[in-house]
Design a protein around this motif. Structure first.
Motif, PDB file in Angstrom:
ATOM      1  N   TYR A 230      49.208  38.208  43.167  1.00 22.35           N
ATOM      2  CA  TYR A 230      49.351  39.646  42.944  1.00 22.35           C
ATOM      3  C   TYR A 230      50.661  40.119  43.567  1.00 22.35           C
ATOM      4  O   TYR A 230      50.977  39.814  44.709  1.00 22.35           O
ATOM      5  CB  TYR A 230      48.164  40.399  43.561  1.00 22.35           C
ATOM      6  N   GLY A 231      51.454  40.830  42.773  1.00 23.75           N
ATOM      7  CA  GLY A 231      52.720  41.376  43.245  1.00 23.75           C
ATOM      8  C   GLY A 231      53.892  40.421  43.153  1.00 23.75           C
ATOM      9  O   GLY A 231      55.031  40.818  43.403  1.00 23.75           O
ATOM     10  N   ALA A 232      53.654  39.173  42.782  1.00 20.13           N
ATOM     11  CA  ALA A 232      54.732  38.179  42.702  1.00 20.13           C
ATOM     12  C   ALA A 232      55.426  38.240  41.342  1.00 20.13           C
ATOM     13  O   ALA A 232      54.839  38.678  40.351  1.00 20.13           O
ATOM     14  CB  ALA A 232      54.186  36.774  42.932  1.00 20.13           C
ATOM     15  N   ASP A 233      56.643  37.766  41.316  1.00 17.78           N
ATOM     16  CA  ASP A 233      57.403  37.720  40.072  1.00 17.78           C
ATOM     17  C   ASP A 233      57.253  36.391  39.351  1.00 17.78           C
ATOM     18  O   ASP A 233      57.470  36.316  38.145  1.00 17.78           O
ATOM     19  CB  ASP A 233      58.895  37.950  40.359  1.00 17.78           C
ATOM     20  N   THR A 234      56.913  35.350  40.092  1.00 21.59           N
ATOM     21  CA  THR A 234      56.854  34.019  39.495  1.00 21.59           C
ATOM     22  C   THR A 234      55.474  33.402  39.664  1.00 21.59           C
ATOM     23  O   THR A 234      54.736  33.718  40.598  1.00 21.59           O
ATOM     24  CB  THR A 234      57.895  33.073  40.137  1.00 21.59           C
ATOM     25  N   ALA A 235      55.163  32.502  38.749  1.00 22.94           N
ATOM     26  CA  ALA A 235      53.905  31.758  38.792  1.00 22.94           C
ATOM     27  C   ALA A 235      54.204  30.323  39.213  1.00 22.94           C
ATOM     28  O   ALA A 235      55.349  29.866  39.135  1.00 22.94           O
ATOM     29  CB  ALA A 235      53.243  31.765  37.420  1.00 22.94           C
ATOM     30  N   SER A 236      53.168  29.628  39.655  1.00 23.24           N
ATOM     31  CA  SER A 236      53.301  28.230  40.053  1.00 23.24           C
ATOM     32  C   SER A 236      52.189  27.413  39.409  1.00 23.24           C
ATOM     33  O   SER A 236      51.135  27.933  39.057  1.00 23.24           O
ATOM     34  CB  SER A 236      53.213  28.080  41.570  1.00 23.24           C
ATOM     35  N   LYS A 237      52.466  26.105  39.269  1.00 22.25           N
ATOM     36  CA  LYS A 237      51.477  25.182  38.701  1.00 22.25           C
ATOM     37  C   LYS A 237      51.223  24.064  39.706  1.00 22.25           C
ATOM     38  O   LYS A 237      52.134  23.371  40.125  1.00 22.25           O
ATOM     39  CB  LYS A 237      51.983  24.601  37.383  1.00 22.25           C
ATOM     40  N   TRP A 238      49.952  23.916  40.079  1.00 19.04           N
ATOM     41  CA  TRP A 238      49.488  22.833  40.953  1.00 19.04           C
ATOM     42  C   TRP A 238      48.805  21.830  40.035  1.00 19.04           C
ATOM     43  O   TRP A 238      47.972  22.205  39.207  1.00 19.04           O
ATOM     44  CB  TRP A 238      48.507  23.388  41.972  1.00 19.04           C
TER      45      TRP A 238
ATOM     46  N   LEU B  54      41.413  48.791  47.238  1.00 20.83           N
ATOM     47  CA  LEU B  54      40.927  49.898  48.056  1.00 20.83           C
ATOM     48  C   LEU B  54      42.059  50.611  48.787  1.00 20.83           C
ATOM     49  O   LEU B  54      41.955  51.799  49.104  1.00 20.83           O
ATOM     50  CB  LEU B  54      39.894  49.393  49.078  1.00 20.83           C
ATOM     51  N   THR B  55      43.136  49.895  49.056  1.00 22.29           N
ATOM     52  CA  THR B  55      44.260  50.479  49.791  1.00 22.29           C
ATOM     53  C   THR B  55      45.563  50.456  49.009  1.00 22.29           C
ATOM     54  O   THR B  55      46.570  50.980  49.469  1.00 22.29           O
ATOM     55  CB  THR B  55      44.485  49.724  51.126  1.00 22.29           C
ATOM     56  N   ASP B  56      45.557  49.848  47.831  1.00 23.08           N
ATOM     57  CA  ASP B  56      46.777  49.704  47.039  1.00 23.08           C
ATOM     58  C   ASP B  56      46.516  50.246  45.640  1.00 23.08           C
ATOM     59  O   ASP B  56      45.889  49.587  44.809  1.00 23.08           O
ATOM     60  CB  ASP B  56      47.175  48.228  46.992  1.00 23.08           C
ATOM     61  N   ASN B  57      47.004  51.446  45.369  1.00 25.04           N
ATOM     62  CA  ASN B  57      46.794  52.063  44.057  1.00 25.04           C
ATOM     63  C   ASN B  57      47.510  51.317  42.941  1.00 25.04           C
ATOM     64  O   ASN B  57      47.202  51.514  41.772  1.00 25.04           O
ATOM     65  CB  ASN B  57      47.265  53.520  44.075  1.00 25.04           C
ATOM     66  N   GLY B  58      48.469  50.467  43.289  1.00 25.70           N
ATOM     67  CA  GLY B  58      49.221  49.705  42.302  1.00 25.70           C
ATOM     68  C   GLY B  58      48.405  48.642  41.595  1.00 25.70           C
ATOM     69  O   GLY B  58      48.828  48.124  40.560  1.00 25.70           O
ATOM     70  N   VAL B  59      47.247  48.286  42.141  1.00 23.36           N
ATOM     71  CA  VAL B  59      46.406  47.266  41.500  1.00 23.36           C
ATOM     72  C   VAL B  59      46.020  47.724  40.098  1.00 23.36           C
ATOM     73  O   VAL B  59      46.074  46.949  39.146  1.00 23.36           O
ATOM     74  CB  VAL B  59      45.158  46.938  42.354  1.00 23.36           C
ATOM     75  N   GLY B  60      45.645  48.970  39.956  1.00 25.08           N
ATOM     76  CA  GLY B  60      45.356  49.533  38.637  1.00 25.08           C
ATOM     77  C   GLY B  60      44.084  49.036  37.988  1.00 25.08           C
ATOM     78  O   GLY B  60      43.888  49.220  36.801  1.00 25.08           O
ATOM     79  N   LEU B  61      43.213  48.400  38.739  1.00 29.17           N
ATOM     80  CA  LEU B  61      41.945  47.909  38.200  1.00 29.17           C
ATOM     81  C   LEU B  61      40.794  48.446  39.029  1.00 29.17           C
ATOM     82  O   LEU B  61      40.913  48.598  40.243  1.00 29.17           O
ATOM     83  CB  LEU B  61      41.895  46.376  38.237  1.00 29.17           C
ATOM     84  N   GLU B  62      39.703  48.720  38.357  1.00 29.46           N
ATOM     85  CA  GLU B  62      38.465  49.087  39.047  1.00 29.46           C
ATOM     86  C   GLU B  62      37.506  47.917  38.941  1.00 29.46           C
ATOM     87  O   GLU B  62      37.719  46.995  38.158  1.00 29.46           O
ATOM     88  CB  GLU B  62      37.875  50.340  38.408  1.00 29.46           C
TER      89      GLU B  62
ATOM     90  N   LEU C  25      41.158  40.751  45.218  1.00 22.94           N
ATOM     91  CA  LEU C  25      41.984  41.788  44.600  1.00 22.94           C
ATOM     92  C   LEU C  25      41.249  43.123  44.577  1.00 22.94           C
ATOM     93  O   LEU C  25      41.872  44.176  44.747  1.00 22.94           O
ATOM     94  CB  LEU C  25      42.422  41.386  43.190  1.00 22.94           C
ATOM     95  N   CYS C  26      39.949  43.084  44.404  1.00 17.52           N
ATOM     96  CA  CYS C  26      39.161  44.318  44.462  1.00 17.52           C
ATOM     97  C   CYS C  26      39.304  44.959  45.839  1.00 17.52           C
ATOM     98  O   CYS C  26      39.493  46.171  45.953  1.00 17.52           O
ATOM     99  CB  CYS C  26      37.694  44.005  44.150  1.00 17.52           C
ATOM    100  N   TYR C  27      39.248  44.168  46.880  1.00 19.73           N
ATOM    101  CA  TYR C  27      39.442  44.675  48.238  1.00 19.73           C
ATOM    102  C   TYR C  27      40.846  45.247  48.390  1.00 19.73           C
ATOM    103  O   TYR C  27      41.042  46.317  48.962  1.00 19.73           O
ATOM    104  CB  TYR C  27      39.194  43.567  49.264  1.00 19.73           C
TER     105      TYR C  27
END
Length: 171
Positions: A142-150, A48-56, A43-45
């Protein structure tokens, strides 16, 4: 003559793999933390190209929570997460590493971006079965609306279902 595929009894193969690679039960924690670290690096990578991440870099966290009463250990991170398809591909196939694939896809960019992915063999996650009767992974890509459980109790297979990802678990 037609070439045939090897067949394997998955429970024996998983037991053999885990017990030949790992000699100490507690090693699973290092492996799970390494997976969380890889998710953060991914996610850190992305940031670098997606300002929507919002984390440093300093905003990423790994949290370990023990619940003695229920006998569970929870490792949470705020990394890239996995979709249902990622879970099927990365957790449903022993010795396939999503981190290894990610690093290969980056090629020389991995060094330029200072990405040091740890888990590249696709077996560390399964060390959790040395210490746990049941392993549950709840993730939201990241960017998904739903979560999953394995969820799995070992080599007898696994299930993947829809899940809720608690905001508190997202650190």
């Amino acid at each position: 003559m037609a070439k045939k595929q090897f067949k394997a009894e998955s429970k024996r193969l998983l037991d053999l793999m885990i017990n030949s690679i790992y000699t100490h039960k507690e090693i699973f924690l290092r492996e799970i933390i390494s997976n969380a670290s890889d998710a953060i690096d991914k996610l850190c990578y992305q940031s670098l190209t997606d300002n929507g991440v919002g984390l440093e870099r300093g905003d990423f966290r790994i949290r370990i929570t023990a619940d003695k009463q229920s006998g569970t250990l929870t490792v949470s991170d705020n990394g890239i997460g996995m979709s249902r398809e990622d879970m099927e591909s990365n957790l449903g196939v022993i010795a396939r590493s999503g981190s290894f694939k990610f690093k290969n896809e980056l090629g020389e960019d991995a060094e330029k971006a200072d990405i040091d992915i740890i888990g590249q063999f696709g077996v560390g996650f399964y060390s959790a079965f040395m210490a746990a009767d049941k392993v549950t992974v709840i993730s939201k890509a990241y960017g998904a609306d739903t979560a999953s459980k394995w969820e799995s109790e070992g080599a007898d297979g696994y299930t993947i279902s829809d899940a809720e990802r608690d905001a508190a678990a997202q650190i």
